[in-house]
Motif scaffolding. Structure first.
Motif, PDB file in Angstrom:
ATOM      1  N   GLU A 153       2.126   0.277  12.317  1.00 39.06           N
ATOM      2  CA  GLU A 153       1.275  -0.755  11.147  1.00 39.06           C
ATOM      3  C   GLU A 153      -0.081  -0.167  10.561  1.00 39.06           C
ATOM      4  OE1 GLU A 153      -0.641  -5.332  10.594  1.00 39.06           O
ATOM      5  OE2 GLU A 153       0.546  -4.667  12.059  1.00 39.06           O
TER       6      GLU A 153
ATOM      7  N   ASP B 192       5.800   3.512   6.220  1.00 40.57           N
ATOM      8  CA  ASP B 192       6.967   5.163   5.762  1.00 40.57           C
ATOM      9  C   ASP B 192       7.123   6.408   6.549  1.00 40.57           C
ATOM     10  OD1 ASP B 192       6.505   4.034   3.441  1.00 40.57           O
ATOM     11  OD2 ASP B 192       6.122   4.546   2.170  1.00 40.57           O
TER      12      ASP B 192
ATOM     13  N   GLU C 139       5.455  -4.348   5.811  1.00 38.40           N
ATOM     14  CA  GLU C 139       4.240  -3.468   5.828  1.00 38.40           C
ATOM     15  C   GLU C 139       4.166  -4.325   7.387  1.00 38.40           C
ATOM     16  OE1 GLU C 139       0.994  -2.859   2.674  1.00 38.40           O
ATOM     17  OE2 GLU C 139       0.224  -4.461   3.151  1.00 38.40           O
TER      18      GLU C 139
ATOM     19  N   ARG D  87       0.672  -0.955  -0.133  1.00 32.70           N
ATOM     20  CA  ARG D  87       0.528   0.108  -0.106  1.00 32.70           C
ATOM     21  C   ARG D  87       0.897   1.682   0.166  1.00 32.70           C
ATOM     22  NH1 ARG D  87      -3.648  -2.289   4.108  1.00 32.70           N
ATOM     23  NH2 ARG D  87      -1.294  -3.230   5.014  1.00 32.70           N
TER      24      ARG D  87
ATOM     25  N   GLY E 191       1.355   3.739   8.903  1.00 35.22           N
ATOM     26  CA  GLY E 191       2.259   2.749   7.970  1.00 35.22           C
ATOM     27  C   GLY E 191       3.213   3.450   7.997  1.00 35.22           C
TER      28      GLY E 191
ATOM     29  N   LYS F 184       7.120  10.607   2.930  1.00 39.28           N
ATOM     30  CA  LYS F 184       6.096  10.024   2.839  1.00 39.28           C
ATOM     31  C   LYS F 184       5.801   9.603   1.188  1.00 39.28           C
ATOM     32  CE  LYS F 184       1.261  11.613   3.143  1.00 39.28           C
ATOM     33  NZ  LYS F 184       0.620  12.634   3.790  1.00 39.28           N
TER      34      LYS F 184
ATOM     35  N   ARG G  18       1.439   4.037   1.746  1.00 42.28           N
ATOM     36  CA  ARG G  18       1.914   3.997   3.244  1.00 42.28           C
ATOM     37  C   ARG G  18       2.935   3.279   3.583  1.00 42.28           C
ATOM     38  NH1 ARG G  18      -3.305   2.433   4.453  1.00 42.28           N
ATOM     39  NH2 ARG G  18      -3.414   0.345   6.423  1.00 42.28           N
ATOM     40  N   ASN G  19       3.133   2.503   2.421  1.00 41.70           N
ATOM     41  CA  ASN G  19       4.212   1.729   2.683  1.00 41.70           C
ATOM     42  C   ASN G  19       5.476   1.174   1.876  1.00 41.70           C
ATOM     43  OD1 ASN G  19       3.279   0.186   5.403  1.00 41.70           O
ATOM     44  ND2 ASN G  19       2.166  -0.248   4.965  1.00 41.70           N
TER      45      ASN G  19
END
Length: 392
Positions: free
Chosen positions: A375, A380, A118, A33, A378, A387, A35-36
Motif C-alpha cells: 500500500e 501499480d 489504493e 495518487r 503503490g 508505472k 502510484r495507483n
C-alpha cells in the motif's frame, strides 16, 4: 424487428460500454495518487472482461430468463441457449438486448471500484465482483426489469416499482456494496495527497456524460420520442447539478473546483437515471438542482462525520443520487410511494445481506487488503509491475 430501434440500441450499447472503458476508468484513475492509477485502470478493465463472460454464462438467464419465478429467471438461457440472430426481444434482436444489458452488468460492479482503490487485493476484486454481479445484481434486475415480483402486476400492484434506467438496480446496489466494502476494508493509511490528475477526472466525467445518453436514452429500447426526452432530461439534470455543486462549494469553501463541478455532473446523472423516462425538463431541472447540494452534503457526512473512507464517494454520489431520484418519481406523481419506498427497502436490505456475506466469504479465500508495504509503495508497481509515469 424494427430497424430504427435496432440501430439506436446498437449505438446505445457502444455508449454504455464507453462509460466504463474509458470513461469511469479515467474518472476514477485521475482521483487517486500517481502510484495507483494503473491499478484503477486494471480493475475497471478486468471487471469489464469478467462480467462479459459471466453475463453470457449465467447473468443474463438469471436476470431475463424465461423461468416463471418472480425471483430469478432460471437457467434456460445459459450461454444464450436457444437465442439466434433471428430471436426477438420486443422489436430488437434478443442478442442485441443481451449485449445492451451486458454493458449495465459491466458498469455496476465497476462503480464499486471507487470505494476500495489504493488498498485492495486484485484477486479479491475479481472474485467478489463476479459473485456479486451474479448473486446480487442479476436477481435484482429480474425483480424490477425482468418481470419479477416488483415489476408491473407484482406485489406493488399494476404500476410496480418505477426505475427507468437503474436508480435502484444500478446505483443503490452499487452504492451500498461500496459503502460496506469501505467499512470492512478500513481507511487508507495515507490519504493526505490530492487527486493526481484533475484533468483525467474531467475527461472521464465528460465521457460518462456522453455515454449516459445511451444509458438512459437506450433504456427506452426504441428510437422514439421517449428516448429523445430521456436524453434531454438527462442532460438538463447533469448541467444543473454541476452548477449547484460548484455554487455550494464556492459558498462553503470560497472556491469552486474542477473536480467538484464534474462530480456534480455525476450526481445529476445518477439522480435523473431512475426518473429519466417519467419526467420532463422542468422536473429534471429541479432534480439536478437538489442533487448538486444533496450529494455534496452526503460526501461530507460519509467522509468527515462518519469517517468512512469510501475513497471516491461512490455511495454519496451514486447511492444517494439513485435513491433520491427514485423517491422523486413518487414526488412528481409518476409512481406510488409504496412501490418506490418499498422497492428501495427490499433491494437495500437484500444488497446489504448479500454483500456482507460475500465480503466475509471471499476474504476467507483471498485476503481483502494488500500488505502495508505494498500500500505504501503503490499498487501499480507492486501488484502489476508497471508505472504510469517515468519522470526523468
Amino acid at each position: 424487428m424494427n430497424g430504427a430501434d435496432t440501430a439506436w440500441i446498437l449505438v446505445a450499447t457502444a455508449l454504455v460500454l464507453f462509460m466504463t472503458l474509458p470513461g469511469l476508468a479515467l474518472f476514477y484513475g485521475g482521483l487517486v495518487r500517481a502510484r495507483n492509477v494503473l491499478s484503477v485502470f486494471m480493475q475497471c478493465y478486468a471487471i469489464a472482461c469478467l462480467m462479459s463472460i459471466l453475463w453470457l454464462a449465467f447473468g443474463y438467464t438469471i436476470a431475463f430468463g424465461a423461468g416463471e419465478s418472480g425471483y430469478w429467471g432460471g437457467l434456460g438461457k445459459m450461454f444464450l441457449t436457444g437465442v439466434t440472430a433471428d430471436s426477438l426481444s420486443g422489436t430488437l434482436p434478443e442478442v442485441l438486448f443481451f449485449a445492451f444489458q451486458m454493458t449495465f452488468a459491466i458498469i455496476t460492479p465497476a462503480l464499486i471500484v471507487g470505494a476500495y482503490v489504493e488498498r485492495i487485493n486484485f484477486g479479491f476484486v475479481l472474485l467478489f465482483s463476479g459473485l456479486w454481479m451474479l448473486l446480487c445484481y442479476a436477481p435484482v434486475v429480474h425483480w424490477i426489469w425482468g418481470g419479477g415480483f416488483m415489476a408491473d402486476g407484482g406485489i406493488f400492484g399494476e404500476t410496480g416499482v418505477k426505475d427507468f434506467a437503474g436508480g435502484i438496480v444500478v446505483h443503490e446496489t452499487a452504492g451500498l456494496a461500496a459503502l460496506l466494502l469501505a467499512v470492512f476494508l478500513g481507511p487508507r493509511r495515507d490519504h493526505s495527497k490530492p487527486p493526481h490528475s484533475p484533468g483525467f477526472v474531467m475527461i472521464g466525467a465528460a465521457m460518462l456524460w456522453v455515454g449516459w445518453f445511451g444509458f438512459n436514452g437506450g433504456s427506452q429500447l426504441a428510437a422514439d420520442g421517449g428516448a429523445a426526452m430521456a436524453i434531454t432530461v438527462t442532460h438538463i439534470s447533469a448541467a444543473t447539478a454541476s452548477l449547484t455543486w460548484a455554487l455550494w462549494e464556492r459558498i462553503k469553501f470560497g472556491k469552486a473546483s474542477l473536480v467538484g463541478i464534474v462530480t456534480g455532473t455525476i450526481a445529476g446523472l445518477a439522480s435523473i437515471t431512475p426518473a429519466s423516462g417519467f419526467v420532463g425538463p422542468v422536473e429534471a431541472l429541479i432534480i439536478g438542482a437538489i442533487a448538486g447540494v444533496l450529494c455534496q452534503e452526503a460526501v461530507n457526512l460519509i467522509r468527515n462525520t462518519l469517517k468512512i473512507d469510501d475513497t471516491l464517494d461512490v455511495f454519496a454520489v451514486h447511492g444517494v443520487g439513485g435513491i433520491f431520484g427514485t423517491i422523486m418519481i413518487a414526488v412528481f406523481g409518476a409512481g406510488t410511494w409504496a412501490a418506490q419506498l418499498g422497492g428501495l427497502a427490499i433491494v437495500g436490505l437484500y444488497t446489504v445481506v448479500v454483500s456482507v456475506v460475500l465480503i466475509k466469504l471471499v476474504n476467507l479465500i483471498l485476503p481483502m487488503r494488500v500488505d502495508p508495504e505494498i500500500e505504501h509503495a503503490g499498487l501499480d508497481l507492486a501488484v502489476h509491475g508497471e508505472k504510469a509515469y517515468h519522470l526523468s
